[in-house]
Scaffold this motif. Sequence first.
Motif, PDB file in Angstrom:
ATOM      1  N   SER A  55       0.846  -1.198   0.000  1.00  0.00           N
ATOM      2  CA  SER A  55       0.000   0.000   0.000  1.00  0.00           C
ATOM      3  C   SER A  55       0.875   1.239   0.000  1.00  0.00           C
ATOM      4  CB  SER A  55      -0.936   0.018   1.218  1.00  0.00           C
ATOM      5  OG  SER A  55      -0.189   0.123   2.413  1.00  0.00           O
ATOM      6  N   ARG A  56       0.376   2.300  -0.592  1.00  0.00           N
ATOM      7  CA  ARG A  56       1.062   3.585  -0.597  1.00  0.00           C
ATOM      8  C   ARG A  56       0.027   4.684  -0.767  1.00  0.00           C
ATOM      9  NH1 ARG A  56       4.699   3.069   1.217  1.00  0.00           N
ATOM     10  NH2 ARG A  56       6.309   2.276  -0.172  1.00  0.00           N
ATOM     11  N   THR A  57       0.185   5.781  -0.021  1.00  0.00           N
ATOM     12  CA  THR A  57      -0.726   6.925  -0.096  1.00  0.00           C
ATOM     13  C   THR A  57      -0.093   8.045  -0.902  1.00  0.00           C
ATOM     14  OG1 THR A  57      -1.668   6.362   2.063  1.00  0.00           O
ATOM     15  CG2 THR A  57      -2.046   8.600   1.249  1.00  0.00           C
ATOM     16  N   TRP A  58      -0.881   8.613  -1.811  1.00  0.00           N
ATOM     17  CA  TRP A  58      -0.446   9.761  -2.622  1.00  0.00           C
ATOM     18  C   TRP A  58      -1.287  10.968  -2.234  1.00  0.00           C
ATOM     19  CZ3 TRP A  58       3.348   9.928  -6.506  1.00  0.00           C
ATOM     20  CH2 TRP A  58       3.961   8.702  -6.793  1.00  0.00           C
ATOM     21  N   ARG A  59      -0.617  12.077  -1.947  1.00  0.00           N
ATOM     22  CA  ARG A  59      -1.293  13.322  -1.581  1.00  0.00           C
ATOM     23  C   ARG A  59      -1.122  14.325  -2.710  1.00  0.00           C
ATOM     24  NH1 ARG A  59      -2.300  16.924   3.072  1.00  0.00           N
ATOM     25  NH2 ARG A  59      -1.964  15.206   4.511  1.00  0.00           N
ATOM     26  N   CYS A  60      -2.177  15.083  -3.004  1.00  0.00           N
ATOM     27  CA  CYS A  60      -2.145  16.054  -4.099  1.00  0.00           C
ATOM     28  C   CYS A  60      -2.688  17.386  -3.627  1.00  0.00           C
ATOM     29  CB  CYS A  60      -2.969  15.559  -5.287  1.00  0.00           C
ATOM     30  SG  CYS A  60      -2.481  13.934  -5.876  1.00  0.00           S
ATOM     31  N   ALA A  61      -2.109  18.469  -4.140  1.00  0.00           N
ATOM     32  CA  ALA A  61      -2.602  19.803  -3.794  1.00  0.00           C
ATOM     33  C   ALA A  61      -3.944  20.068  -4.459  1.00  0.00           C
ATOM     34  CB  ALA A  61      -1.587  20.867  -4.215  1.00  0.00           C
ATOM     35  N   GLU A  62      -4.085  19.630  -5.712  1.00  0.00           N
ATOM     36  CA  GLU A  62      -5.315  19.817  -6.461  1.00  0.00           C
ATOM     37  C   GLU A  62      -6.084  18.503  -6.501  1.00  0.00           C
ATOM     38  OE1 GLU A  62      -6.390  22.799  -8.130  1.00  0.00           O
ATOM     39  OE2 GLU A  62      -4.881  23.592  -6.763  1.00  0.00           O
ATOM     40  N   PRO A  63      -7.411  18.545  -6.617  1.00  0.00           N
ATOM     41  CA  PRO A  63      -8.188  17.305  -6.739  1.00  0.00           C
ATOM     42  C   PRO A  63      -7.710  16.483  -7.932  1.00  0.00           C
ATOM     43  CG  PRO A  63      -9.652  19.158  -6.310  1.00  0.00           C
ATOM     44  CD  PRO A  63      -8.291  19.743  -6.554  1.00  0.00           C
ATOM     45  N   LEU A  64      -7.663  15.191  -7.737  1.00  0.00           N
ATOM     46  CA  LEU A  64      -7.166  14.295  -8.782  1.00  0.00           C
ATOM     47  C   LEU A  64      -8.168  14.198  -9.928  1.00  0.00           C
ATOM     48  CD1 LEU A  64      -5.675  11.374  -6.666  1.00  0.00           C
ATOM     49  CD2 LEU A  64      -4.414  12.804  -8.286  1.00  0.00           C
ATOM     50  N   THR A  65      -7.652  14.201 -11.138  1.00  0.00           N
ATOM     51  CA  THR A  65      -8.436  13.913 -12.335  1.00  0.00           C
ATOM     52  C   THR A  65      -8.306  12.426 -12.650  1.00  0.00           C
ATOM     53  OG1 THR A  65      -6.572  14.331 -13.801  1.00  0.00           O
ATOM     54  CG2 THR A  65      -7.935  16.233 -13.189  1.00  0.00           C
ATOM     55  N   PRO A  66      -9.137  11.877 -13.534  1.00  0.00           N
ATOM     56  CA  PRO A  66      -8.955  10.471 -13.924  1.00  0.00           C
ATOM     57  C   PRO A  66      -7.559  10.190 -14.471  1.00  0.00           C
ATOM     58  CG  PRO A  66     -11.095  11.254 -14.649  1.00  0.00           C
ATOM     59  CD  PRO A  66     -10.369  12.451 -14.111  1.00  0.00           C
ATOM     60  N   GLU A  67      -7.016  11.136 -15.249  1.00  0.00           N
ATOM     61  CA  GLU A  67      -5.668  10.938 -15.788  1.00  0.00           C
ATOM     62  C   GLU A  67      -4.628  10.968 -14.680  1.00  0.00           C
ATOM     63  OE1 GLU A  67      -7.848  13.118 -16.911  1.00  0.00           O
ATOM     64  OE2 GLU A  67      -8.408  12.206 -18.841  1.00  0.00           O
ATOM     65  N   GLY A  68      -4.795  11.908 -13.714  1.00  0.00           N
ATOM     66  CA  GLY A  68      -3.852  11.980 -12.601  1.00  0.00           C
ATOM     67  C   GLY A  68      -3.903  10.739 -11.737  1.00  0.00           C
ATOM     68  N   THR A  69      -5.099  10.215 -11.519  1.00  0.00           N
ATOM     69  CA  THR A  69      -5.223   8.976 -10.745  1.00  0.00           C
ATOM     70  C   THR A  69      -4.560   7.817 -11.469  1.00  0.00           C
ATOM     71  OG1 THR A  69      -7.306   9.754  -9.798  1.00  0.00           O
ATOM     72  CG2 THR A  69      -6.860   7.388  -9.694  1.00  0.00           C
ATOM     73  N   ALA A  70      -4.825   7.687 -12.763  1.00  0.00           N
ATOM     74  CA  ALA A  70      -4.228   6.602 -13.540  1.00  0.00           C
ATOM     75  C   ALA A  70      -2.710   6.705 -13.545  1.00  0.00           C
ATOM     76  CB  ALA A  70      -4.776   6.620 -14.962  1.00  0.00           C
ATOM     77  N   ASP A  71      -2.179   7.940 -13.632  1.00  0.00           N
ATOM     78  CA  ASP A  71      -0.723   8.116 -13.606  1.00  0.00           C
ATOM     79  C   ASP A  71      -0.139   7.600 -12.295  1.00  0.00           C
ATOM     80  OD1 ASP A  71      -0.589   9.180 -16.117  1.00  0.00           O
ATOM     81  OD2 ASP A  71      -0.539  11.266 -15.460  1.00  0.00           O
ATOM     82  N   ARG A  72      -0.752   7.962 -11.193  1.00  0.00           N
ATOM     83  CA  ARG A  72      -0.202   7.559  -9.885  1.00  0.00           C
ATOM     84  C   ARG A  72      -0.319   6.047  -9.657  1.00  0.00           C
ATOM     85  NH1 ARG A  72      -1.230  12.593 -10.158  1.00  0.00           N
ATOM     86  NH2 ARG A  72      -0.182  14.124  -8.834  1.00  0.00           N
ATOM     87  N   VAL A  73      -1.400   5.464 -10.135  1.00  0.00           N
ATOM     88  CA  VAL A  73      -1.522   4.008 -10.025  1.00  0.00           C
ATOM     89  C   VAL A  73      -0.446   3.330 -10.871  1.00  0.00           C
ATOM     90  CG1 VAL A  73      -3.027   2.031 -10.460  1.00  0.00           C
ATOM     91  CG2 VAL A  73      -3.979   4.146  -9.525  1.00  0.00           C
ATOM     92  N   ARG A  74      -0.232   3.844 -12.073  1.00  0.00           N
ATOM     93  CA  ARG A  74       0.796   3.254 -12.937  1.00  0.00           C
ATOM     94  C   ARG A  74       2.177   3.406 -12.334  1.00  0.00           C
ATOM     95  NH1 ARG A  74       0.471   6.463 -16.854  1.00  0.00           N
ATOM     96  NH2 ARG A  74       2.479   7.515 -16.721  1.00  0.00           N
ATOM     97  N   TRP A  75       2.480   4.596 -11.805  1.00  0.00           N
ATOM     98  CA  TRP A  75       3.793   4.818 -11.197  1.00  0.00           C
ATOM     99  C   TRP A  75       4.007   3.858 -10.029  1.00  0.00           C
ATOM    100  CZ3 TRP A  75       2.974  10.820 -10.703  1.00  0.00           C
ATOM    101  CH2 TRP A  75       3.035  11.382 -11.970  1.00  0.00           C
ATOM    102  N   GLN A  76       2.966   3.713  -9.201  1.00  0.00           N
ATOM    103  CA  GLN A  76       3.120   2.884  -8.019  1.00  0.00           C
ATOM    104  C   GLN A  76       3.300   1.414  -8.389  1.00  0.00           C
ATOM    105  OE1 GLN A  76       3.406   4.254  -4.784  1.00  0.00           O
ATOM    106  NE2 GLN A  76       4.319   2.214  -4.732  1.00  0.00           N
TER     107      GLN A  76
END
Length: 535
Positions: free
Chosen positions: A304-325
């Motif tokens: 498990s890993r938690t990602w924090r963002c200053a701006e609300p996540l978009t679908p693309e931003g969520t997909a990017d972080r899942v892919r990176w992780q």
Amino acid sequence: MCRHEGGVAVSARVLALWCPDWPAVAAAASADLPATHPVAVTSANRVIACSATARGEGVRRGLKRREAQARCPHLHVTVADQDRDARLFEPVAAAIDAIAPGVEVLRPGLLVLSARGVSRYFGSEHAAAERLIDESSAAGVECQIGIADELSTAVIAARRATVVTRGGGAQFLAPLPVAELAAEPSLAAPDRADLVDLLHRLGLRTIGDFATLSPVDVASRFGTDAVLAHRSARGEPERPPSARALPPDLDVEQQCDPPIDRVDAAAFAGRALAEQLHVKLAAASVACTRLLVQASTGNGEHLSRTWRCAEPLTPEGTADRVRWQLDGWLTGRSEARPTAGVVVLRLEPVEVVAAGALQLGLWGGVGDEDERARRALIRVQGLLGGEAVQIGVLSGGRGPAERITFVPLGDELVPEFDPAAPWPGRLPEPAPSSVLDDRPEVALENGAGDPVSVTERGVFSSEPAALRWGTRSWQLRGWAGPWLVDERWWDPASAHVAARAQVLLANWSEPDRQQSKALLLLCHDQSWSVEGVYE
């Protein structure tokens, strides 16, 4: 966040761990280069990160790639790759998480966690900072620690390897340049740099100058991001405690059969799961600002890993972080690398805000379409080379092709010639909608079928009445010109004499509809060719 002791609200301390020049560090590690080798990472043909050795050679962020190589001939230059950055940062995050649970990744190279538990475990905040630095060094990465009452203050303190005393955030920030408020992109809106520029022009050069403004004046004069920046400058909580409870059943989960053990399959699954998550978030009228990515393997391992963002996540931003992780888990160098494929993938929103904070795009999507297009072009440029993607800039000249200067994406948009300078013989507006590179030859004729040319006085030899292009012929409904062009008459070797004219053809494509089309013709050595087409 706040906790309560004896009925008094006490701000929870935040510890930030920052790895300087992380994109350059990751690029060097990926290329198996020593830490002392100068490295620069480019995006859109400009340096966005460089190693300390490269800075010693004169390389700076913002330089063009060629200028950076000219300053440091043995510089290793590579294109920005967020997947690479995240993959190589996962071992560092795992090493810190092993001794200080609760790690949240802001971006590759920067993570935060609560300082309370780790400082109690190791005896003090300074002892905890020393231990985390040792763990990072054992993972092969140099880092700096900052501790403060608020997250943004802790990140700024990490850049200076400072532990800020409790309640001393505003005093610590006051003498720093106001540009520090925009130094960390993961904590600021995309237009924070514009705010900093405006503050500079208003004479507010330090964070303390900005903090002295009244919150009411800031809210009435600037936008929402300026209010958040002002709270940060005053050492106040950026995200006040909220009583908003998470709506039920927002988690999404996918059973992976067969198990995922490749990055491309993980990216596909992550994108599909991200779309499912945002459908649920939209139905609940909320947006996610902290995301927990969880995975279970066939051998019973749980990651498990938690990602924090200053701006609300978009679908693309969520997909990017899942892919990176997933990339970091499956292919990283961490000792916690799973021994089997992922069989369950789960996304859980940890913190949500009202959906009004999420800006919808013009075409119904979420996020900045211009930025998405720019990222795609930068990706193409990284694959095909810096000159592969070019932007047209209005330039000086007489003909339509001469008035366009092509500049590689990322370079300064400087035209080859000044468009404001006088250009005798320049084609009048409007410019043709398309310019033909091959310039097919045509014949301009008068009413008797004789060729029409341009005299030395710059006039037609006879009145044009028809145009013949290959085997087809059209009558003219009108014409304008000619405009004589006499360039470099003082240099016989490069002198060029030509003339341009506009003609309007009748019955261009459908004779029964009386449609017309206008052409731009170029006359050189008594021969006519089509230079442009007006739609």
